[in-house]
Motif scaffolding. Sequence first.
Motif, PDB file in Angstrom:
ATOM      1  N   MET A 275       0.852  -1.395  -0.147  1.00 23.25           N
ATOM      2  CA  MET A 275       0.140   0.085  -0.036  1.00 23.25           C
ATOM      3  C   MET A 275       1.095   1.223   0.140  1.00 23.25           C
ATOM      4  O   MET A 275       2.463   1.049  -0.373  1.00 23.25           O
ATOM      5  CB  MET A 275      -0.747  -0.248   1.111  1.00 23.25           C
ATOM      6  CG  MET A 275      -1.719  -0.751   1.365  1.00 23.25           C
ATOM      7  SD  MET A 275      -2.773  -1.076   2.595  1.00 23.25           S
ATOM      8  CE  MET A 275      -4.474  -2.826   2.455  1.00 23.25           C
ATOM      9  N   PRO A 276       0.181   2.411  -0.093  1.00 22.20           N
ATOM     10  CA  PRO A 276       1.567   3.927  -0.458  1.00 22.20           C
ATOM     11  C   PRO A 276       1.424   3.664   1.021  1.00 22.20           C
ATOM     12  O   PRO A 276       0.966   3.677   1.772  1.00 22.20           O
ATOM     13  CB  PRO A 276      -0.153   4.514  -0.612  1.00 22.20           C
ATOM     14  CG  PRO A 276      -1.523   3.957  -1.207  1.00 22.20           C
ATOM     15  CD  PRO A 276      -0.982   2.567  -1.111  1.00 22.20           C
ATOM     16  N   LYS A 277       3.337   4.292   0.180  1.00 22.70           N
ATOM     17  CA  LYS A 277       3.893   5.000   1.878  1.00 22.70           C
ATOM     18  C   LYS A 277       3.042   6.116   3.457  1.00 22.70           C
ATOM     19  O   LYS A 277       2.585   6.993   1.977  1.00 22.70           O
ATOM     20  CB  LYS A 277       5.127   4.918   1.782  1.00 22.70           C
ATOM     21  CG  LYS A 277       5.794   5.731   2.594  1.00 22.70           C
ATOM     22  CD  LYS A 277       7.322   6.059   2.323  1.00 22.70           C
ATOM     23  CE  LYS A 277       8.519   6.618   3.467  1.00 22.70           C
ATOM     24  NZ  LYS A 277       9.486   6.643   3.214  1.00 22.70           N
ATOM     25  N   GLY A 278       3.262   5.369   4.264  1.00 21.09           N
ATOM     26  CA  GLY A 278       2.391   6.448   4.745  1.00 21.09           C
ATOM     27  C   GLY A 278       0.379   6.216   5.213  1.00 21.09           C
ATOM     28  O   GLY A 278       0.028   6.692   5.882  1.00 21.09           O
ATOM     29  N   SER A 279       0.428   5.707   4.083  1.00 19.15           N
ATOM     30  CA  SER A 279      -0.935   4.875   4.503  1.00 19.15           C
ATOM     31  C   SER A 279      -0.927   4.046   5.915  1.00 19.15           C
ATOM     32  O   SER A 279       0.335   3.784   6.102  1.00 19.15           O
ATOM     33  CB  SER A 279      -1.181   4.466   3.450  1.00 19.15           C
ATOM     34  OG  SER A 279      -0.725   2.639   3.254  1.00 19.15           O
ATOM     35  N   LEU A 280      -2.297   4.735   6.594  1.00 22.52           N
ATOM     36  CA  LEU A 280      -2.323   3.252   7.842  1.00 22.52           C
ATOM     37  C   LEU A 280      -2.359   1.510   7.784  1.00 22.52           C
ATOM     38  O   LEU A 280      -1.143   1.365   8.642  1.00 22.52           O
ATOM     39  CB  LEU A 280      -4.139   3.344   7.850  1.00 22.52           C
ATOM     40  CG  LEU A 280      -4.231   2.267   9.145  1.00 22.52           C
ATOM     41  CD1 LEU A 280      -3.724   3.001  10.565  1.00 22.52           C
ATOM     42  CD2 LEU A 280      -5.574   2.630   9.788  1.00 22.52           C
ATOM     43  N   GLY A 281      -2.250   1.012   6.486  1.00 27.11           N
ATOM     44  CA  GLY A 281      -2.338  -0.262   6.181  1.00 27.11           C
ATOM     45  C   GLY A 281      -0.747  -0.255   6.314  1.00 27.11           C
ATOM     46  O   GLY A 281       0.192  -1.542   6.510  1.00 27.11           O
ATOM     47  N   TRP A 282      -0.203   0.303   5.597  1.00 28.10           N
ATOM     48  CA  TRP A 282       1.568   0.341   5.413  1.00 28.10           C
ATOM     49  C   TRP A 282       2.558   0.446   6.684  1.00 28.10           C
ATOM     50  O   TRP A 282       3.101   0.186   7.062  1.00 28.10           O
ATOM     51  CB  TRP A 282       2.212   1.017   3.936  1.00 28.10           C
ATOM     52  CG  TRP A 282       3.553   1.526   4.001  1.00 28.10           C
ATOM     53  CD1 TRP A 282       3.645   0.408   3.021  1.00 28.10           C
ATOM     54  CD2 TRP A 282       4.546   2.149   4.676  1.00 28.10           C
ATOM     55  NE1 TRP A 282       5.485   1.170   2.887  1.00 28.10           N
ATOM     56  CE2 TRP A 282       5.437   1.860   4.382  1.00 28.10           C
ATOM     57  CE3 TRP A 282       4.596   3.213   5.557  1.00 28.10           C
ATOM     58  CZ2 TRP A 282       7.069   2.761   3.866  1.00 28.10           C
ATOM     59  CZ3 TRP A 282       5.400   4.207   5.950  1.00 28.10           C
ATOM     60  CH2 TRP A 282       6.905   3.205   5.634  1.00 28.10           C
ATOM     61  N   THR A 283       1.618   1.459   6.744  1.00 28.88           N
ATOM     62  CA  THR A 283       2.319   1.638   8.536  1.00 28.88           C
ATOM     63  C   THR A 283       2.298   0.696   9.665  1.00 28.88           C
ATOM     64  O   THR A 283       3.154   0.004  10.067  1.00 28.88           O
ATOM     65  CB  THR A 283       1.855   2.567   9.765  1.00 28.88           C
ATOM     66  OG1 THR A 283       1.791   3.718   8.001  1.00 28.88           O
ATOM     67  CG2 THR A 283       2.929   3.381  10.413  1.00 28.88           C
ATOM     68  N   TYR A 284       1.509   0.263   9.730  1.00 28.10           N
ATOM     69  CA  TYR A 284       0.844  -1.240  10.391  1.00 28.10           C
ATOM     70  C   TYR A 284       1.716  -1.908  10.298  1.00 28.10           C
ATOM     71  O   TYR A 284       2.390  -3.047  11.220  1.00 28.10           O
ATOM     72  CB  TYR A 284      -1.245  -1.428  10.301  1.00 28.10           C
ATOM     73  CG  TYR A 284      -1.152  -2.229  11.075  1.00 28.10           C
ATOM     74  CD1 TYR A 284      -1.717  -2.563  11.938  1.00 28.10           C
ATOM     75  CD2 TYR A 284      -1.425  -3.436  10.433  1.00 28.10           C
ATOM     76  CE1 TYR A 284      -2.143  -3.193  12.991  1.00 28.10           C
ATOM     77  CE2 TYR A 284      -1.782  -4.904  10.992  1.00 28.10           C
ATOM     78  CZ  TYR A 284      -2.562  -4.578  12.083  1.00 28.10           C
ATOM     79  OH  TYR A 284      -2.908  -6.033  12.817  1.00 28.10           O
ATOM     80  N   ALA A 285       1.889  -2.730   8.684  1.00 30.58           N
ATOM     81  CA  ALA A 285       2.644  -3.608   8.394  1.00 30.58           C
ATOM     82  C   ALA A 285       3.861  -3.287   8.878  1.00 30.58           C
ATOM     83  O   ALA A 285       4.644  -4.123   8.364  1.00 30.58           O
ATOM     84  CB  ALA A 285       2.326  -4.067   6.808  1.00 30.58           C
TER      85      ALA A 285
END
Length: 253
Positions: free
Chosen positions: A82-92
């Motif tokens: 997912m895009p850098k800085g997104s909730l999903g990316w940060t969570y992962a």
Amino acid sequence: MGFKYINQIANPDNLQEFLTLVDLAAGAGQNVNNAIDLSQKLHETAPMKVCLQILNQDADCAQMLKERYVGPYFDLETMLKMPKGSLGWTYAKVLSTLGYDPQFYRSTENFKTDADYVTFRVFKTHDLHHILTGYSLDDLGELGVLSVSVGQFAYPGFTFLDLMSFLFRFFKNDQAYNKEMTPQEQVKTLNYAFKLVSAGIDMGQAAKPLFPVKWEENLDRPLDEWREMLNIKPALDGPYSWYTREELKAAIS
């Protein structure tokens, strides 16, 4: 053993049940299953009735309870794309760096009661709340993130853990809090627990309801956008913030 006053409000069975809950709370920091067991033991209690009353007072929360939305599993490999800085990316990024399992909760769709569903949803989204609030994913920040749910809908499992954190520190700590202590020393003090619980409750009460959010459907949305939309002022510094962990700062930079 007889007690002059407590026997007037609690029978031996109730006292034994209370001690069982205290024992689970004592081990919750070492094993997440203790926290889940503790929460489930509180399903048929007055505090859970209060929790459900609070949730049902909000139309979106009430609809979530009625729908019993589950959503897909959190897939770290997919979320890392997912895009850098997104909730999903940060969570992962954070969970994969720490080696955490996003499916630590007890997965089931056979909810017999609303309390069953609430506990499922609370634990499934728990680490997402860490990311949103900025509270670290260890003992230093755990009281803060637990207290967000306490402030929002008085979730009884987390309320009990907050209360026991005061009791354990009251009896175990023999040093007064001061700013010169290391974070590991500070977290043992009663003052520190009060501070973190109060801050988490304040954050939860200031934020819009988190319970009815279907995070799984918008994980690619920027984290900062989520926070602004939900009125979350995250903990970005201090020993209780995951942003101050060097390995996590490096992972999301």
